[in-house]
Structure formats: C-alpha cells, structure tokens
Design an enzyme around this catalytic site. Structure first.
Site, PDB file in Angstrom:
ATOM      1  N   MET A   1       0.842  -1.205   0.000  1.00 27.41           N
ATOM      2  CA  MET A   1       0.000   0.000   0.000  1.00 27.41           C
ATOM      3  C   MET A   1       0.869   1.244   0.000  1.00 27.41           C
ATOM      4  SD  MET A   1      -1.490   0.850   3.806  1.00 27.41           S
ATOM      5  CE  MET A   1      -2.290   2.296   3.128  1.00 27.41           C
TER       6      MET A   1
ATOM      7  N   ASP B   1      -0.249   5.772  -0.711  1.00 30.92           N
ATOM      8  CA  ASP B   1      -1.027   6.942  -0.246  1.00 30.92           C
ATOM      9  C   ASP B   1      -2.438   6.632   0.265  1.00 30.92           C
ATOM     10  OD1 ASP B   1       1.051   7.744  -1.896  1.00 30.92           O
ATOM     11  OD2 ASP B   1      -0.249   8.549  -3.440  1.00 30.92           O
TER      12      ASP B   1
ATOM     13  N   SER C   1      -3.928   8.130  -7.026  1.00 34.32           N
ATOM     14  CA  SER C   1      -4.511   8.791  -5.849  1.00 34.32           C
ATOM     15  C   SER C   1      -5.601   9.806  -6.175  1.00 34.32           C
ATOM     16  CB  SER C   1      -3.403   9.502  -5.069  1.00 34.32           C
ATOM     17  OG  SER C   1      -2.641   8.549  -4.399  1.00 34.32           O
TER      18      SER C   1
ATOM     19  N   GLU D   1       3.148  16.302  -5.770  1.00 32.70           N
ATOM     20  CA  GLU D   1       2.216  15.181  -5.681  1.00 32.70           C
ATOM     21  C   GLU D   1       1.224  15.408  -4.539  1.00 32.70           C
ATOM     22  OE1 GLU D   1       4.787  11.624  -5.504  1.00 32.70           O
ATOM     23  OE2 GLU D   1       4.270  11.405  -7.619  1.00 32.70           O
TER      24      GLU D   1
HETATM   25  N1  DQQ Z   1       1.373   7.833  -5.538  1.00 33.71           N
HETATM   26  C1  DQQ Z   1       0.322   7.652  -6.485  1.00 33.71           C
HETATM   27  C2  DQQ Z   1       0.281   8.884  -7.307  1.00 33.71           C
HETATM   28  C3  DQQ Z   1       0.932   9.881  -6.428  1.00 33.71           C
HETATM   29  C4  DQQ Z   1       1.999   9.101  -5.759  1.00 33.71           C
HETATM   30  C5  DQQ Z   1       0.596   6.413  -7.273  1.00 33.71           C
HETATM   31  C6  DQQ Z   1       2.473   9.707  -4.476  1.00 33.71           C
HETATM   32  O1  DQQ Z   1      -1.055   9.223  -7.624  1.00 33.71           O
HETATM   33  O2  DQQ Z   1       1.389  11.002  -7.124  1.00 33.71           O
HETATM   34  O3  DQQ Z   1       0.581   5.283  -6.456  1.00 33.71           O
HETATM   35  O4  DQQ Z   1       2.968   8.791  -3.577  1.00 33.71           O
END
Ligand code: DQQ
Length: 489
Positions: free
Chosen positions: A31, A33, A96, A215
C-alpha cells in the site's frame, strides 16, 4: 462480503514481528497513499493505493476500509481496480484522489493512468456510490482529459472541496520533466456540478525552489487562512511534505503565502490527505513512508518478508498556532486504544537508566512533561523498542534546543538520525511518543513539530528506558499508556 472475510483472514495469517498493531496496514501486499478520506453516512471511509498482487508498487487499485472512530478499522473489498481503457496501464492504474458527498452520493475522484503509443496519459476520473460499498465508474470518464497547455503528462492526485457554494479541485502538475529538472505546480479547477471543470490557474508554482512535481496536493480553510499541502518530488531540502499558510483569492486564483514549513521532519511522512471528522475538526492521514528519490529510502522496508508493505500515520488533528504555524497531534480517538495507564511525578533520573516499561505488545504512548529548571543535565535520552544495545533513541539537548531521533541502533536495516529544533514555553517542554511494532513518532509541544520514522526491531526489543548522560534531572510528569490493537478481526 465473502471477499472481505477472505481478506480479513489473510490479515491474521500474516501477522509478524513488524506488523503494526494500531497504525493502518493493508491486509496483505503493498500500500501507499491514503485516498478518498471521508465521513459518509455514519462511517469513516479510508481508501488507499493498493497492489493486491505483490509487495511492490504496481497496478494501482483503491483498497478500502471503514471505521466508526478512525482508529478501529474493518477491511472492505477493493473499491476501484484498473479495468478501463483509460486506467489500465500495467504500471499505472487508479492513482490517488479524494472523495466528497453530494446529495447523498459519494463521489470518488481519481487519476486514471494509461499508456497510448508508449506515452503515459494521466486524466481525472469519477466513480460514484450510493452506499459507500459498491462503486461505479462514470461512463463519460475522464472528466479532465488533459493537463493545462504547456504542462507535462505528470498530472495527478485530484483533491476536491467545496467553498462558497462552488466545487474546487487541486491537482499536482509539472512543467518539464517530473523526474529530472521540471518545475512543480498545483493547478486549480472550478465546477458547479462536479462533472464539468474549468482550469482557473495555479495555486502554487515551484519556480525552481519547491521541487519538480507536486504530488498529492491538498487545500483547506483553517481559522480564516488557507492551508495548502503537497509532497514535492526532488525538493532541494528533501521536505517530504510541505505546507503553506496564506490567503486565497479564488476568483483570480491568487494564493498569497504567509508561512511555509515542513509538515514532519522525520523520514517517513508522505502524501498526507485531510478530511473533516464528524465533529468538524480538520484531520490528516499520511502514508508513513516515502519514495526512492529521497536518498535515504532503501526498498521501502523489509516487511515484505511478512507479506505486507506500507502503513499509515495515525489520524492527526490539524491546527494553526498563534503565529500560524501548522501543528498536528494524534486525534483524541487514539485514547480508545488505551488498556492501562501508569503515571509518575517528579521522577529523579541519572546516568543509570530507569526502565519505564517492558511491553511485549510494543504498542505504547509515552507523555513527558519537563520543566527545565529541574534539569541539571544538558541532555536527556528516552529509548524505545529497546533491548540492551539495540534501541531507538529520542535525545533532547536542552542547550542547543534540538531533539534527535536516532535509529542507528534501532534495527539491522537502515539506521539514521534526524534533528528537530524545538522551543521551550515558560521553561516547559512536552513530548508525546507513539510506539508501534515498526514505527516511532514524536510530537513536540502538542504537535508544534512532528518526527516520524519506521524502524524494524527484533521481537525482543520491548523495553523503554530513560537516562541522562551525566548529572541529574527531575522529570515533572511521565505517563505510559499501554495500547490495544485497532483490528476487529
Ligand atoms: N502515488 C500515487 C500517485 C501519487 C503518488 C501512485 C504519491 O497518484 O502522485 O501510487 O505517492
């Protein structure tokens, strides 16, 4: 339901020496975000970036859990999986995003990632639910089909909120290359109906100072100010999560920054997302880890040996202090975990370590109140997750006013130290320390500063002790809480 049960059973099968007891972890596998945090129809919903197939980041799904108190969680079936042309890139998927409620319907906003002719496309999409359990992707997805003109394809992590009757969305963006020398942006969109979105401008621009890509942006109002947070890639000072406090002119999309700071000075705090709890408090949950562009991060920890990887911070209530610094402190609901409390007053401490506890459950909250007029020694050290020469140390230097979290002797894995400056208030310093099976958090002066790290101790590292290197100290108040697990399996 069957699927939920199967996943819950897997969780108990995969317990190990590092499996967190009261920090959220996935039932199995990878896992990252937290996503779509929301209080909806009487339950807290937590979605999260999830790869059900392995302990590595890949093919992002939205895992799902629900809770009545944001502390005790129940696993639910996966909410979103990559199954559409626009979100099925094998190294992408459903990235995310966030959640809001409108007219009783739960709207999930996520970034769909796909690849067309070798080029990655990131677009913003919707899935809805009327019960918070089953989700349908909007047939006319994506609702934002491309980034603003001049932006690169790194365009992700929509966070939606309502203000003065209008819907707004902040999205992370970049001009140039996110992985090399690009310039990060947080874009603002506006909508009346959640489906049609208009680009208004940028809330934040790096201009060479704040990293190459922002992000997981977030934006919320607190005490009449607007707080903007994000996790910048390649930030020159390696801030993992950054906050700004300022004022916002939504009409002209002008954000005026008055304060900027690091949300957590530890190693492991990325992609925080905020939501409003049922009492109206602003609460944040983050991924308690970080990415490889952070130079100290090695392979995201050894817990894949236990068939899981990644955990979340405990929910933190966010407040601004009188000077508009962002403060974060574990929500009061954490106290529902307490099974026993032991307190000491005016504890005399010297070179010989005093054992505060030996807890095989390795799930504790320690509160220390220090009046420095009663402390002769320059330093004080509290060691947690310890056994003889193995421990994680929280060292207070009263002269230089620095707290160091040192995990050099904490495990056989990574090591490392981080320093955190602190201030005294009327000669007082207060620390709250949270200890779980593979993490330590320190909250200084009720959340003025936070230091969060993962550490991977051996099973016998169950002790906590306190000592001074020389001279005496009297500690006003020590409280040890013994905590239970958050899992209802
Ligand atoms: N994790 C997601 C993205 C985000 C990044 C992909 C940040 O949407 O930018 O798993 O940890």
């Amino acid at each position: 339901m069957e699927q939920a049960l199967e996943r819950a059973l897997k969780r108990s099968e995969t317990e190990g020496k590092w499996r967190q007891r009261y920090h959220f972890t996935p039932p199995v596998s990878w896992m990252n975000d937290p996503n779509g945090l929301v209080y909806y129809k009487g339950l807290y919903h937590l979605f999260y970036q999830y790869n059900p197939k392995s302990c590595k980041w890949d093919s992002m799904h939205w895992g799902h859990a629900v809770s009545e108190d944001m502390i005790h969680w129940k696993d639910m079936p996966v909410a979103l999986k990559p199954d559409q042309e626009y979100d099925c890139h094998p190294e992408g998927g459903c990235f995310s995003g966030s959640a809001v409620e409108k007219d009783g319907v739960l709207f999930l906003f996520y970034t769909a990632t796909t690849q067309i002719d070798g080029v990655v496309h990131q677009t913003q999409c919707i899935a809805t639910s009327k019960d918070g359990m089953t989700f349908e992707k909007y047939p006319n997805n994506p609702v934002i089909k491309e980034p603003p003109q001049g932006f690169s394809n790194d365009f992700r992590d929509p966070k939606v909120f309502k203000h003065n009757g209008k819907w707004y969305m902040v999205v992370g963006g970049c001009i140039g290359s996110a992985t090399f020398d690009g310039d990060g942006r947080i874009c603002l969109y506006e909508s009346d109906d959640l489906y049609n979105w208009k680009y208004k401008g940028n809330v934040l621009e790096s201009n060479g100072k704040l990293g190459t890509m922002m992000e997981c942006p977030d934006m919320f109002e607190l005490n009449g100010k607007w707080v903007v947070t994000c996790s910048p890639m390649n930030h020159p000072d390696y801030n993992k999560s950054l906050y700004c406090v300022g004022t916002m002119d939504f009409e002209n999309c002008i954000y005026t920054i008055e304060k900027m700071g690091n949300m957590d000075v530890g190693f492991d705090y990325y992609a925080p997302q905020s939501f409003t709890d049922k009492e109206g408090n602003r609460v944040l949950i983050a991924w308690q880890n970080g990415w490889l562009w952070m130079p100290w991060c090695i392979d995201w920890g050894p817990t894949s040996l236990e068939n899981w990887r990644g955990c979340l911070s405990v929910p933190r209530k966010v407040q601004l202090d009188s000077e508009n610094n962002l403060c974060m402190y574990p929500v009061k609901e954490v106290e529902s975990l307490i099974s026993q409390i032991v307190t000491y007053t005016d504890m005399e401490i010297g070179e010989k370590a005093i054992k505060l506890y030996d807890d095989p459950n390795r799930s504790n909250r320690i509160i220390l109140k220090l009046d420095i007029t009663k402390i002769e020694s320059r330093n004080l050290e509290i060691c947690v997750l310890g056994k003889e020469s193995s421990y994680t140390a929280i060292q207070i230097d009263f002269l230089s006013k620095i707290i160091t979290l040192d995990k050099s002797y904490g495990d056989h894995y990574e090591g490392g130290r981080m320093n955190c400056p602190f201030e005294l208030h009327d000669n007082y310093l207060e620390l709250c320390i949270l200890v779980d099976h593979s993490s330590v958090e320190v909250y200084v002066n009720h959340g003025e500063k936070c230091i969060t790290t993962n550490v991977y101790p051996e099973e016998n590292q169950t002790e906590c002790w306190i000592r001074t290197p020389y001279k005496k100290a009297v500690v006003d108040y020590v409280q040890i809480d013994f905590l239970t697990s958050s899992w209802e399996v």
